[in-house]
Scaffold this motif. Structure first.
Motif, PDB file in Angstrom:
ATOM      1  N   SER A   6      -5.158 -48.747  18.452  1.00  0.00           N
ATOM      2  CA  SER A   6      -4.369 -49.242  19.930  1.00  0.00           C
ATOM      3  C   SER A   6      -3.155 -49.709  19.317  1.00  0.00           C
ATOM      4  CB  SER A   6      -5.205 -50.107  20.662  1.00  0.00           C
ATOM      5  OG  SER A   6      -5.634 -51.419  19.832  1.00  0.00           O
ATOM      6  N   THR A  24      -5.172 -43.844  20.797  1.00  0.00           N
ATOM      7  CA  THR A  24      -4.600 -42.475  20.825  1.00  0.00           C
ATOM      8  C   THR A  24      -5.525 -41.388  19.989  1.00  0.00           C
ATOM      9  OG1 THR A  24      -2.357 -43.021  21.202  1.00  0.00           O
ATOM     10  CG2 THR A  24      -2.747 -40.945  20.300  1.00  0.00           C
ATOM     11  N   HIS A  41      -4.802 -38.381  30.580  1.00  0.00           N
ATOM     12  CA  HIS A  41      -6.292 -38.338  31.245  1.00  0.00           C
ATOM     13  C   HIS A  41      -5.928 -39.161  32.732  1.00  0.00           C
ATOM     14  CE1 HIS A  41      -6.334 -42.906  30.925  1.00  0.00           C
ATOM     15  NE2 HIS A  41      -6.299 -42.808  29.782  1.00  0.00           N
ATOM     16  N   ASN A  46     -10.052 -42.138  29.646  1.00  0.00           N
ATOM     17  CA  ASN A  46      -9.500 -42.382  28.293  1.00  0.00           C
ATOM     18  C   ASN A  46      -9.222 -41.087  27.583  1.00  0.00           C
ATOM     19  OD1 ASN A  46     -11.772 -41.545  26.456  1.00  0.00           O
ATOM     20  ND2 ASN A  46     -12.604 -43.423  27.615  1.00  0.00           N
ATOM     21  N   GLY A  47      -8.219 -41.213  26.395  1.00  0.00           N
ATOM     22  CA  GLY A  47      -7.946 -40.103  25.824  1.00  0.00           C
ATOM     23  C   GLY A  47      -9.070 -39.259  25.131  1.00  0.00           C
ATOM     24  N   THR A  95      -4.353 -43.179  25.562  1.00  0.00           N
ATOM     25  CA  THR A  95      -5.350 -43.922  26.475  1.00  0.00           C
ATOM     26  C   THR A  95      -4.226 -44.906  27.249  1.00  0.00           C
ATOM     27  OG1 THR A  95      -7.323 -43.694  25.264  1.00  0.00           O
ATOM     28  CG2 THR A  95      -7.326 -45.478  26.969  1.00  0.00           C
ATOM     29  N   SER A 110      -8.031 -48.408  33.274  1.00  0.00           N
ATOM     30  CA  SER A 110      -7.283 -47.835  32.580  1.00  0.00           C
ATOM     31  C   SER A 110      -6.496 -46.714  33.793  1.00  0.00           C
ATOM     32  CB  SER A 110      -7.983 -46.899  31.510  1.00  0.00           C
ATOM     33  OG  SER A 110      -8.635 -46.059  32.001  1.00  0.00           O
TER      34      SER A 110
END
Length: 284
Positions: A6, A24, A41, A46-47, A95, A110
């Protein structure tokens, strides 16, 4: 698949607030690296979930024929080599920051920006969108100069991808700062166009902007059974983009499809990226 840590938002440079983006996820190409696409997303996701799907996409192999001079004297003096390369797209799946979201009554989730209405007519959090668009642009700016760049997404991720497309055409973020990336392909699934009401005025009167808008390939896909982002919002978004000069746009619809993806839609995305980014060996 590799995982990045992050980080503080690169978009902090373009906005008054700073945003903490999540992890990521990167799916690296299994062959020649021809293109990089950032995939975004939807709200509350999330990614990781999309990176797992993107890793399995049925993108084509490329056949390249090379004519190589032969050192030993032979008839015609050359040999032919046929080389097969697997998937050529590098996928970057970031993300979104966790933030209070108006549509959830202020509950944190998110989200690429704050949103009170999942439609093209909702209020626009330009500061939040600029931050996310800058984060996408900074991820793409780190790619090699000869790699074609694209952005796509699902739902709110699609909205952010389309906002990035308008920034790319305009050459600026919503706050007036320069947008640094030349996008070559944009995909939006089950999404909508933020800032639709002001888009035409923003893009009018500049020849370079009009040229970039008309030449940018965009694929929008929307299910007629979508009860989260209703089909009419996807349709209106496509109309707003076309009326603002984004002429190279396809709008694909799917009877009975809700707020999710199906193999037929994913096949359409693969075909679009293959043709647009030259993954079949052709020049685009």
């Amino acid at each position: 698949m590799s995982y990045g840590s992050s980080s503080v938002a690169s978009g902090a440079k373009t906005t008054g607030r700073s945003y903490e983006f999540g992890r990521t996820y990167v799916v690296r190409p299994k062959g020649m690296h021809l293109a990089t696409v950032v995939w975004l997303h939807g709200l509350g996701d999330n990614g990781a979930s999309w990176s797992q799907l993107l890793e399995t996409l049925p993108l084509p192999n490329v056949t390249i024929i090379l004519n190589i001079s032969y050192v030993v004297s032979t008839y015609n003096g050359s040999i032919i080599l046929i080389v097969f390369f697997p998937m050529q797209i590098k996928w970057i799946c970031p993300t979104a920051p966790t933030r209070p979201v108006a549509v959830f009554g202020g509950f944190p989730s998110s989200a690429w920006f704050d949103v009170g209405d999942l439609s093209e007519s909702g209020p626009d959090d330009v500061e939040g969108m600029d931050a996310s668009a800058a984060h996408v642009a900074n991820l793409l700016s780190a790619e090699p100069a000869d790699v074609k760049l694209g952005v796509g997404g699902f739902s709110m991720g699609a909205a952010t991808a389309l906002y990035s497309a308008t920034c790319s055409a305009h050459g600026k973020y919503g706050n007036g700062k320069l947008y640094p990336v030349n996008l070559r392909a944009v995909v939006g699934l089950s999404g909508w166009l933020p800032c639709a009401r002001s888009l035409k005025n923003k893009l009018e009167g500049d020849t370079d902007t009009a040229t970039r808008a008309s030449s940018l390939p965009i694929l929008l896909c929307h299910g007629k059974g979508d009860d989260v982002v209703p089909y009419k919002h996807g349709e209106k978004s496509a109309e707003a983009l076309k009326s603002s000069g984004f002429e190279n746009l396809r709008f694909e619809t799917y009877n009975g499809l809700g707020h999710y993806t199906v193999p037929g839609e994913i096949d359409d995305v693969c075909k679009f990226l293959t043709a647009t980014l030259g993954l079949d060996g052709s020049q685009s």
